[in-house]
Design a protein around this motif. Structure first.
Motif, short mmCIF file in Angstrom:
data_model
loop_
_atom_site.label_atom_id
_atom_site.label_comp_id
_atom_site.label_asym_id
_atom_site.label_seq_id
_atom_site.Cartn_x
_atom_site.Cartn_y
_atom_site.Cartn_z
N ASN A 1 35.33 18.71 66.93
CA ASN A 1 36.94 18.51 67.42
C ASN A 1 36.88 18.42 68.84
O ASN A 1 36.25 18.98 69.68
CB ASN A 1 37.44 19.90 67.12
CG ASN A 1 37.45 20.20 65.71
OD1 ASN A 1 37.85 19.42 64.86
ND2 ASN A 1 37.14 21.57 65.29
N GLU A 2 37.94 17.29 69.27
CA GLU A 2 38.19 17.18 70.41
C GLU A 2 39.52 17.59 71.12
O GLU A 2 40.54 16.95 70.34
CB GLU A 2 37.98 15.72 70.97
CG GLU A 2 38.28 15.27 72.29
CD GLU A 2 38.40 13.83 72.65
OE1 GLU A 2 38.58 13.40 73.73
OE2 GLU A 2 37.78 12.96 71.67
N VAL A 3 39.75 18.32 72.08
CA VAL A 3 41.37 18.67 72.39
C VAL A 3 41.46 17.94 73.67
O VAL A 3 40.70 17.84 74.65
CB VAL A 3 41.03 20.36 72.80
CG1 VAL A 3 42.41 20.85 72.93
CG2 VAL A 3 40.56 21.03 71.44
N THR A 4 42.91 17.57 73.75
CA THR A 4 43.20 17.10 75.03
C THR A 4 43.30 17.70 76.09
O THR A 4 43.13 19.06 75.97
CB THR A 4 44.61 16.38 74.78
OG1 THR A 4 45.53 17.39 74.36
CG2 THR A 4 44.70 15.32 73.48
N ARG A 5 43.55 17.26 77.25
CA ARG A 5 43.23 17.95 78.48
C ARG A 5 44.15 19.04 78.82
O ARG A 5 43.91 20.29 79.19
CB ARG A 5 43.32 17.13 79.63
CG ARG A 5 41.82 16.30 79.96
CD ARG A 5 42.10 15.36 81.42
NE ARG A 5 43.12 14.42 81.37
CZ ARG A 5 42.92 13.13 81.06
NH1 ARG A 5 41.58 12.79 80.49
NH2 ARG A 5 43.77 12.46 80.96
N ASN A 6 45.42 18.76 78.09
CA ASN A 6 46.42 19.66 78.12
C ASN A 6 46.53 20.69 77.11
O ASN A 6 47.68 21.35 76.74
CB ASN A 6 47.55 19.17 78.56
CG ASN A 6 48.35 18.33 77.53
OD1 ASN A 6 47.19 17.72 76.88
ND2 ASN A 6 49.54 18.19 77.54
N GLY A 7 45.39 20.94 76.15
CA GLY A 7 45.84 21.26 74.83
C GLY A 7 45.63 22.73 74.75
O GLY A 7 44.66 23.36 75.50
N ARG A 8 46.25 23.34 73.71
CA ARG A 8 46.00 24.71 73.42
C ARG A 8 46.35 24.82 71.96
O ARG A 8 47.15 24.32 71.26
CB ARG A 8 47.44 25.40 74.25
CG ARG A 8 47.24 27.05 73.96
CD ARG A 8 48.13 27.78 74.79
NE ARG A 8 49.43 27.46 74.54
CZ ARG A 8 50.19 28.02 73.71
NH1 ARG A 8 49.73 29.05 73.15
NH2 ARG A 8 51.43 27.67 73.34
N VAL A 9 45.31 25.41 71.49
CA VAL A 9 44.89 25.33 69.97
C VAL A 9 44.51 26.65 69.49
O VAL A 9 44.01 27.66 70.33
CB VAL A 9 43.63 24.35 69.48
CG1 VAL A 9 43.99 22.93 69.96
CG2 VAL A 9 42.36 24.90 69.85
N VAL A 10 44.87 27.01 68.17
CA VAL A 10 44.52 28.04 67.28
C VAL A 10 43.73 27.64 66.31
O VAL A 10 44.15 26.53 65.48
CB VAL A 10 45.80 29.07 67.00
CG1 VAL A 10 46.85 28.30 66.18
CG2 VAL A 10 45.24 30.21 66.40
N VAL A 11 42.56 28.23 65.71
CA VAL A 11 41.72 27.90 64.63
C VAL A 11 41.93 29.05 63.59
O VAL A 11 41.45 30.01 63.88
CB VAL A 11 40.51 27.60 65.16
CG1 VAL A 11 39.54 26.89 64.14
CG2 VAL A 11 40.38 26.59 66.39
N LEU A 12 42.09 28.57 62.31
CA LEU A 12 42.08 29.42 61.39
C LEU A 12 40.76 29.11 60.48
O LEU A 12 40.41 28.09 60.11
CB LEU A 12 43.45 29.35 60.46
CG LEU A 12 43.45 30.07 59.15
CD1 LEU A 12 43.95 31.52 59.36
CD2 LEU A 12 44.60 29.48 58.01
#
Length: 259
Positions: free
Chosen positions: A73-84
């Motif tokens: 998984n690659e997240v963008t520089r401003n990314g904020r994610v939650v993983v289930l």
């Protein structure tokens, strides 16, 4: 991204974890785990890569990866994610990787579980009831088409990887055929057989995925059009609208509101 968290070691059917691209490695190495995984973009965007293809999700959507499937998984520089993370015995979820349009309720329930990622709840507990409602709702979410198939054929994998590295490359089908030592007709037939798309449509699908990543990072429509090798912004917008049904600006505005 999750070096200190082992989802397979948490003895509950469902658990979740918050991640911030500013605090973690933006791209995880290829790996797999027993549990299925739903990566939800709260802001920015996420690209998931497997050995079979690319999946892109902007804010308000998620990419589902079944258990045991190798992925990165690659997240963008401003990314904020939650993983289930979902235990492998849970039924009713997609058997293959997929991008899901998520309702605000589903996102809120995942975020609630992520407040305590290692909580060991029992059947009937408050968190267990949240998890059960979440799973019921998750089974109803719509699958979208932000997916680029990457076939096993060496020639097509070579072209796909080259386009991923340089999405603005504007070589014609005949020029790509020459690079992989095939006739133009043979390459065209191979792409259609392996991807169920024409070569042009396959390349456009990749361009949309790359465009969404760049737009999610805050790039302007003009810059994205230039990066993808379009002669004009209007030509890029026409392609984008043809594939996703909306202009880039409107699409991103709606996904940001959803997130």
């Amino acid at each position: 991204m999750m070096q200190c968290f082992d989802p397979d070691a948490i003895d509950v059917p469902v658990c979740a974890l918050n991640l911030d691209a500013a605090e973690h490695t933006r791209e995880a190495p290829m790996h797999n785990h027993n549990r299925g995984q739903l990566v939800v973009a709260l802001s920015g965007g996420v690209i998931c890569r497997t050995e079979k293809g690319l999946w892109m999700v902007p804010a308000g959507s998620g990419v589902w990866v079944p258990g045991y499937v190798r992925h990165s998984n690659e997240v963008t520089r401003n990314g904020r994610v939650v993983v289930l993370f979902v235990a492998p015995e849970i039924a009713g979820l997609p058997e293959h990787c997929a991008c899901l349009n998520l309702s605000p309720l589903v996102i809120e329930l995942i975020c609630r579980l992520a407040e305590n990622p290692t909580a060991l709840y029992r059947s009937g507990d408050h968190l267990d009831r949240i998890a059960q409602v979440l799973l019921e709702e998750l089974r109803l979410q719509q699958v979208n088409d932000l997916h680029l198939p990457i076939p096993d054929d060496p020639a097509l994998r070579f072209i796909a990887n080259a386009l991923i590295e340089n999405p603005g490359e504007r070589l014609s089908l005949a020029q790509w055929a020459s690079r992989v030592a095939m006739s133009e007709r043979s390459l065209s037939r191979l792409v259609t057989r392996q991807t169920a798309m024409s070569f042009g449509r396959w390349r456009q699908q990749l361009q949309v995925i790359i465009a969404l990543r760049q737009l999610s990072e805050g790039a302007s429509v003009q810059n994205v059009a230039d990066n993808l090798g379009y002669d004009s912004v209007s030509a890029f917008i026409t392609m984008f609208r043809k594939l996703l049904g909306q202009s880039p600006a409107r699409y991103m505005n709606e996904t940001r509101r959803a997130g």
